[in-house]
Design an enzyme around this catalytic site. Structure first.
Site, PDB file in Angstrom:
ATOM      1  N   THR A   1     -42.721 -28.695  21.843  1.00  0.00           N
ATOM      2  CA  THR A   1     -42.596 -29.178  20.470  1.00  0.00           C
ATOM      3  C   THR A   1     -43.888 -28.945  19.707  1.00  0.00           C
ATOM      4  O   THR A   1     -44.971 -28.887  20.298  1.00  0.00           O
ATOM      5  CB  THR A   1     -42.309 -30.684  20.422  1.00  0.00           C
ATOM      6  OG1 THR A   1     -43.499 -31.414  20.800  1.00  0.00           O
ATOM      7  CG2 THR A   1     -41.178 -31.064  21.359  1.00  0.00           C
ATOM      8  N   ASP A   2     -43.780 -28.799  18.389  1.00  0.00           N
ATOM      9  CA  ASP A   2     -44.978 -28.922  17.581  1.00  0.00           C
ATOM     10  C   ASP A   2     -45.461 -30.360  17.718  1.00  0.00           C
ATOM     11  O   ASP A   2     -44.708 -31.269  18.104  1.00  0.00           O
ATOM     12  CB  ASP A   2     -44.689 -28.573  16.119  1.00  0.00           C
ATOM     13  CG  ASP A   2     -45.934 -28.072  15.395  1.00  0.00           C
ATOM     14  OD1 ASP A   2     -47.055 -28.341  15.869  1.00  0.00           O
ATOM     15  OD2 ASP A   2     -45.794 -27.415  14.357  1.00  0.00           O
ATOM     16  N   CYS A   3     -46.720 -30.575  17.411  1.00  0.00           N
ATOM     17  CA  CYS A   3     -47.344 -31.846  17.782  1.00  0.00           C
ATOM     18  C   CYS A   3     -46.826 -33.019  16.950  1.00  0.00           C
ATOM     19  O   CYS A   3     -46.965 -33.030  15.725  1.00  0.00           O
ATOM     20  CB  CYS A   3     -48.852 -31.701  17.695  1.00  0.00           C
ATOM     21  SG  CYS A   3     -49.451 -30.433  18.833  1.00  0.00           S
TER      22      CYS A   3
ATOM     23  N   ALA B   1     -43.737 -33.635  16.576  1.00  0.00           N
ATOM     24  CA  ALA B   1     -42.479 -33.273  15.913  1.00  0.00           C
ATOM     25  C   ALA B   1     -41.343 -34.219  16.309  1.00  0.00           C
ATOM     26  O   ALA B   1     -40.440 -34.484  15.499  1.00  0.00           O
ATOM     27  CB  ALA B   1     -42.097 -31.834  16.264  1.00  0.00           C
TER      28      ALA B   1
END
Length: 718
Positions: free
Chosen positions: A267-269, A271
């Site tokens: 995941t993006d941080c 997210a």
């Protein structure tokens, strides 16, 4: 007596068996064992609690198995970022402007060499911290669809084919060429349809139809998946109302089932926090954790999975087997990286401090920087003949700026060569050189250097943007638009400064613009005899600029984005439709076309082998172009092949499908061979929800930019 002897014999035998058992190597540590056997051994050795603890980016040590902690968070956009000393290469948009895929691969190869060296040094000191690991959340292959996006500098531009080609080469360099092993692990991000606005990125819902999704936004991701990129990062936003990190359309239907991606999804941080806090698509953390696991997320760049997966299991939303199914990809990456091998077994185990920011890497950074710079205007003043100029002023807000060299997501180097430093070294002690900052980003009343400019033979004014004015939300803290740009204009103070320089005298003025995106060059072009776009060129930017200005190198960088005349020519920023966006669909006049760039020399083109008249769907179009240097300098030329499609609804006006950068000596000639598989001409059929090669008449256009075709041939696809 017999019992005593028996006891001694038994004790010796027990100690022998115990010692042999203790020395028996676990399968997951046996580098000779097959990959899947090693991964499965480790997976089934871990307890459920230990497995869950490894689902976050900051994975703790498993002392029982002597597994050290590992922090997955790492960046290498144009050199190792935030991890101490490292070579700083040109920002990604500048690297793309080289139109040189082999160069991109070699830059990434040296980055991965530095990563291995820094990792070895860190492990020797028992340091397992952020930014010193062996995986990188790089490259950013989102399409730079709108010049307002601050993070566009991190991308490879607006074209899907150029992005896929340059980023694909970069991934190859990062991951290495040792069979079954990763030098470092690359990650393609942000999946998908993610290119601003920065201020809304945690809650934005990108609405897009299948045609634009497939042909534009997913094209490079598919190419990198086919090229075996190790990881994919899912984005913050929603696409057609599905959160990117839990939605089945992107992660399951397309990525896993259709494309057969078997690598890691991260995941993006934070997210996953966005999904329940901001998108409000799923009500609780525990339900988000369950949804992410079921969607196939393998690693969380935050802590929801580590904190809430067990709660989801206790509520019956997940099973222990679900944890196994997602953890296995991350363990596979670690095994391929050699994290469980003995250090002496690694082909990269001897890399040390002398592999970081060494002379070869600095030289490569200089080469990449000068290949990236784009000559936008030249009224004959360039290249400068040092014998004709006794004095020079170097001025402008960015002439001594480190920020203007570095770009965002950068490392640090003791070899940062500012523009003024590079020009001073190249000019040598025999030229009277002065420096004056001249202007800043805001003051429109007070300027310096005007008198010095009047008294010098030539002035180099370095102006433009920095990553403080455009970039990621939070990092570009001087941006008035949350990291984005609200205008194409350069700071007004710089425009007024350039005007005052021009009003002061008629001697040569060379403008150098730093930026990671399209800007309004027309506002300053009348006040300069030459204009060079330097991007954010990295640690050797000053030397590279000097090489170009003093004629040591003929510029050949090309624009990987369209320079528009005005934002009024574009749709609303939040509109993700490709209609009237980028050179592929834009119908208006542009300031500078995609692929544009001047040279100090001239090139003539001729067909060496023109395309055939007809092709089938499984054929490859092969052409050869004779490129002759008819000018006065050795120089690189970027030969670009664009396809024009049959006149059908929503076909691109033209589309880059092959290119090659080639060095041609003065008076010499080179034969450039280009190939375009007919399969590359397929388009998405909205009615059939599938790819289709449309029959009809096409054109192959060979040119110097998307607006300057020199050779054209028609052909039919039957």
């Amino acid at each position: 007596m017999w019992r005593k002897q028996y006891f001694i014999l038994y004790s010796i035998l027990f100690l022998f068996v115990f010692k042999a058992g203790a020395q028996q190597q676990a399968v997951f540590r046996n580098s000779a064992a097959p990959l899947n056997e090693r991964v499965n051994d480790l997976l089934h050795t871990l307890t459920l609690e230990e497995k869950i603890s490894l689902l976050g980016y900051n994975s703790p040590a498993v002392e029982r198995l002597q597994l050290p902690a590992y922090n997955w968070w790492n960046e290498a956009l144009h050199g190792i970022a935030r991890g101490g000393e490292a070579t700083v290469y040109p920002q990604a948009i500048g690297l793309s402007a080289t139109f040189n895929a082999p160069l991109a691969r070699e830059v990434a190869n040296t980055i991965s060499t530095e990563a291995r060296a820094k990792y070895n040094l860190a492990v020797q000191q028992h340091r397992h911290v952020q930014y010193l690991g062996l995986n990188f959340w790089t490259p950013n292959i989102n399409i730079f669809r709108d010049p307002r996006w601050g993070r566009g500098q991190e991308t490879y531009g607006e074209d899907p084919y150029l992005t896929a080609t340059m980023a694909g080469a970069f991934v190859q360099g990062l991951q290495g060429d040792v069979p079954g092993m990763l030098k470092t692990a690359a990650c393609a991000k942000h999946f998908a349809v993610h290119s601003g606005p920065e201020a809304d990125r945690h809650s934005f819902n990108a609405i897009i139809d299948e045609k634009d999704l497939r042909e534009t936004y997913l094209y490079a991701f598919k190419k990198l998946v086919d090229g075996k990129v190790e990881s994919i990062m899912c984005a913050y936003n929603r696409v057609n109302s599905q959160p990117c990190c839990t939605g089945n359309t992107l992660l399951q239907d397309i990525l896993r089932h259709e494309w057969k991606f078997g690598g890691q999804v991260v995941t993006d941080c934070w997210a996953l926090d966005d999904i329940w806090l901001r998108h409000k698509a799923i009500p609780t953390r525990e339900e988000v954790a369950a949804a992410a696991i079921k969607a196939g997320v393998n690693l969380d760049c935050a802590n929801i999975l580590q904190d809430d997966v067990m709660k989801a299991i206790n509520k019956g939303w997940l099973k222990a087997a679900d944890v196994d199914s997602v953890l296995v990809a991350s363990l596979r990456t670690q095994v391929k990286l050699g994290l469980y091998n003995a250090p002496e077994e690694s082909p990269y185990g001897r890399f040390g401090a002398d592999s970081v920011n060494n002379a070869y890497h600095a030289g490569l950074a200089r080469e990449a920087a000068r290949e990236s710079m784009v000559l936008l205007k030249n009224d004959g003043v360039l290249p400068l003949n040092k014998d004709k100029y006794a004095s020079m002023l170097v001025t402008g807000s960015n002439s001594a700026s480190l920020e203007a060299l570095m770009g965002n997501y950068h490392g640090v180097s003791g070899n940062m060569v500012t523009f003024v430093a590079g020009l001073a070294t190249a000019a040598g002690p025999g030229m009277a050189m002065q420096y004056d900052q001249g202007c800043d980003f805001t003051d429109t009343l007070h300027f310096g250097g005007i008198w010095a400019s009047q008294n010098c033979d030539v002035t180099v004014a370095v102006i433009g943007l920095t990553p403080l004015l455009e970039g990621e939300e939070g990092d570009a803290f001087l941006s008035a638009s949350g990291g984005d740009k609200s205008t194409l204009s350069l700071p007004r103070s710089q425009i007024l400064f350039m005007k005052k320089l021009r009003e002061a005298h008629k001697k040569p003025i060379i403008a150098v613009i730093t930026a990671g995106s399209a800007v309004d060059v027309a506002a300053i072009a009348p006040y300069a005899d030459a204009v060079i776009l330097a991007w954010y060129p990295g640690e050797q930017g000053g030397n590279a600029l000097a090489d170009i200005i003093f004629g040591k190198y003929s510029p050949a960088g090309r624009l990987p984005v369209t320079f528009y005349n005005s934002l009024n020519d574009l749709p609303d920023y939040k509109d993700y439709s490709m209609k009237n966006r980028t050179y592929r669909y834009f119908k208006g006049n542009t300031a500078y076309a995609f692929g544009y760039g001047l040279s100090y020399t001239k090139f003539d083109y001729a067909w060496q082998a023109a395309p055939a008249k007809e092709y089938k769907s499984n054929d490859t179009i092969r052409v050869a172009v004779a490129v002759k240097n008819t000018g006065a300098y050795d120089g690189d030329e970027v030969v670009q092949a664009y396809v024009s499609y049959p006149a059908m609804e929503r076909m691109p006006a033209k589309e880059l499908k092959a290119f090659k950068r080639v060095l041609v000596k003065q008076g010499g000639q080179e034969i450039v061979q280009l190939e375009i598989p007919v399969a590359e001409l397929q388009k998405w059929d909205l009615s059939q929800h599938a790819w289709k090669i449309y029959k009809g008449t096409y054109k192959i256009n060979i040119g110097k930019s998307s607006a300057d075709f020199v050779l054209t041939k028609e052909l039919r696809i039957k």
